[in-house]
Every structure is written in C-alpha cells, then in structure tokens.
Write a protein that holds these residues in place. Structure first.
Motif, PDB file in Angstrom:
ATOM      1  N   VAL A   1     -19.485 -25.128  -5.287  1.00 38.81           N
ATOM      2  CA  VAL A   1     -19.859 -25.257  -6.685  1.00 38.81           C
ATOM      3  C   VAL A   1     -20.254 -26.698  -6.978  1.00 38.81           C
ATOM      4  O   VAL A   1     -19.523 -27.624  -6.602  1.00 38.81           O
ATOM      5  N   PRO A   2     -21.376 -26.926  -7.655  1.00 38.69           N
ATOM      6  CA  PRO A   2     -21.681 -28.299  -8.065  1.00 38.69           C
ATOM      7  C   PRO A   2     -20.737 -28.746  -9.163  1.00 38.69           C
ATOM      8  O   PRO A   2     -20.260 -27.936  -9.963  1.00 38.69           O
ATOM      9  N   GLN A   3     -20.454 -30.021  -9.192  1.00 36.36           N
ATOM     10  CA  GLN A   3     -19.540 -30.566 -10.198  1.00 36.36           C
ATOM     11  C   GLN A   3     -20.079 -30.309 -11.595  1.00 36.36           C
ATOM     12  O   GLN A   3     -21.251 -30.564 -11.889  1.00 36.36           O
ATOM     13  N   MET A   4     -19.231 -29.776 -12.462  1.00 38.26           N
ATOM     14  CA  MET A   4     -19.633 -29.431 -13.812  1.00 38.26           C
ATOM     15  C   MET A   4     -19.623 -30.660 -14.718  1.00 38.26           C
ATOM     16  O   MET A   4     -18.870 -31.612 -14.476  1.00 38.26           O
ATOM     17  N   PRO A   5     -20.448 -30.654 -15.766  1.00 36.57           N
ATOM     18  CA  PRO A   5     -20.409 -31.764 -16.732  1.00 36.57           C
ATOM     19  C   PRO A   5     -18.999 -31.950 -17.287  1.00 36.57           C
ATOM     20  O   PRO A   5     -18.315 -30.978 -17.626  1.00 36.57           O
ATOM     21  N   GLY A   6     -18.567 -33.183 -17.340  1.00 34.52           N
ATOM     22  CA  GLY A   6     -17.225 -33.483 -17.816  1.00 34.52           C
ATOM     23  C   GLY A   6     -16.185 -33.495 -16.724  1.00 34.52           C
ATOM     24  O   GLY A   6     -15.021 -33.845 -16.973  1.00 34.52           O
ATOM     25  N   ALA A   7     -16.572 -33.101 -15.495  1.00 30.78           N
ATOM     26  CA  ALA A   7     -15.616 -33.065 -14.384  1.00 30.78           C
ATOM     27  C   ALA A   7     -15.739 -34.280 -13.484  1.00 30.78           C
ATOM     28  O   ALA A   7     -15.164 -34.301 -12.395  1.00 30.78           O
TER      29      ALA A   7
END
Length: 264
Positions: free
Chosen positions: A59-65
């Motif tokens: 999974v690509p890193q999500m915004p805010g993570a």
C-alpha cells in the motif's frame, strides 16, 4: 478457499513511502507479481505468487501518514465485524477506526490491544483473503510479540475464543492459540533481546525455499537481518527488515530440525 474460522489469519498488507521500491524488493525476494492498483482504492496493490494466487498487498503511504513506520499488518477473520468491534472494546482494546465497508470486497476494522499490538479484522465478501498459504512466497504463521503478556493474554482469547496452550520451554514465555484444534497463531513475551524502541507487534512469517539464500537477498537489496537464521522443529527461520523498515520473518518449512516442543 473455504471460510476461515473466527480469529484465523486471513490477509496481510504493509504500507510504504515508496511503493515501487517495495514492489521491486518483494518481487526479487518472493517472486511476487502485482495487480494494477486503482486510484479509487488508494492504489492498493495486491501481490500474487508466480502461479497467480493472491497472497498479500502493498500500500502506498496515505496522506497524513508521513512518519508512520512501515510495518506488516495482519487481518483476522470474522463473520460479524460489528460483534468483534464490540468485543474489542469490552476486552479493553481500542478501535483505531470504525468498521468500514470496502466496496464489495468486505468490511474491515483496525484495532489495538491493551499492550499496543495493532491488528485488523476482515469480514470477507467477494475478497476471501489469502488464496495460497504454507508454500513459498505465501503466508504461513504469525506471532503476537508483546511487551505485556498479561494484557495480551486477557484480550485476544476473549475476543476470538482461542484455545490457549503454553509451550513447555524455560527459555521463553510462548503460547500457541488454537482454533478448532489447530494452531492459529503464537504469542511471545518480548524480552530484553528486543531493542527498547521496538513496540508490541505481530510478526508475520512467509515461506521461502532456502532461508539462508533469502537472508542473503534481503541484505543484498539493502534490508537488515534482525535474528537468525536459526534451526527449529518448524523449519529454519530468520527475522529480517526490508529496506524501508518493515519487519517480517522468512522460514524454510522443509528444513525442520529437532524434536517438537511440548505444547500442553
């Protein structure tokens, strides 16, 4: 595959700042190929063994993570996620999100036990989880490594009704959690052998054809060796970290050595 019992490992994924680098690493290590991710689902990318069986996701890193340390996340099966969410709260755990429907694939929730162990729960619909286990490139085992065994032991069996068996070993505090008479997961009390900065977590095992060769590949590609390789009655195994820091274990189940321990 048939429906898994409540609390059985059903899926695993990991989030990375650099998705393409992670894909390259795991392709070379396990031979994985990948479905094309969809923007609708945050470019969630399913991994398959060379014969096309679904075994995990990256999974690509999500915004805010940003700043979240990459880690493998284990999903446990359920037929009723609302009931599991209630039991998690009743047993002293915390929900990190409300149960969420994922299109037609299923429903998930992510939670934390009282000792800080993060895990997810999956109620399958069209996505039933692993299509292959216990073979090279696929999941085979998981252990809850906890800083507080008493808290973890009071939580997980209450939520998932595991049948707990203690391993007779003076060198470690290790339990096996059974479902329907079969081992489902392990629980290890972490000791001072673990670096102080390593929190309670779930250690996911993947099968490899040669443990030592797999370790060599990990290190050649910029990953780290944390433990092993070591022989055991279950196979030769090692705990490693990928180049972005996600830890996991590799095991050659064909290289088992020694007598099986007494698990009461």
């Amino acid at each position: 595959m048939s429906a898994r019992p409540e609390g059985a490992p059903v899926w695993a994924d990991a989030m990375f700042p650099d998705l393409e680098a992670a894909k390259g690493f795991y392709t070379e290590l396990f031979g994985w190929t990948y479905d094309e991710g969809s923007a609708e689902f945050g470019n969630y990318t399913q991994a398959r063994t060379p014969d096309g069986k679904r075994v995990a996701a990256l999974v690509p890193q999500m915004p805010g993570a940003e700043g979240v340390h990459p880690a493998w996340n284990l999903y446990l099966a359920t037929a009723d996620i609302e009931s599991v969410a209630e039991r998690i709260r009743d047993a002293g755990g915390s929900l990190m999100m409300d149960p969420m429907q994922v299109a037609s694939f299923g429903t998930m929730v992510t939670a934390q036990d009282p000792a800080g162990v993060v895990f997810s729960v999956w109620q399958p619909d069209t996505h039933e989880g692993f299509e292959k286990v216990n073979e090279p490139g696929a999941f085979c085992w998981a252990e809850v490594n906890t800083r507080n065994a008493a808290r973890t032991d009071s939580f997980f069996p209450a939520v998932f009704n595991y049948d707990v068996h203690k391993m007779a070993d003076e060198q470690m505090d290790f339990n096996v959690w059974n479902l329907a008479g079969e081992p489902a997961m392990g629980r290890l009390q972490m000791t001072d052998d673990f670096p102080a900065e390593v929190p309670s977590h779930i250690n996911v095992y993947f099968v490899v054809e040669d443990c030592d060769a797999a370790v060599d590949t990990v290190q050649r590609l910029g990953g780290q060796l944390y433990f092993g390789p070591m022989d055991s009655p279950f196979g030769r195994f090692a705990t490693v970290g990928d180049p972005q820091g996600a830890a996991f274990s590799v095991i050659d189940v064909s290289a088992a050595k020694g007598e099986m321990p007494d698990i009461g």
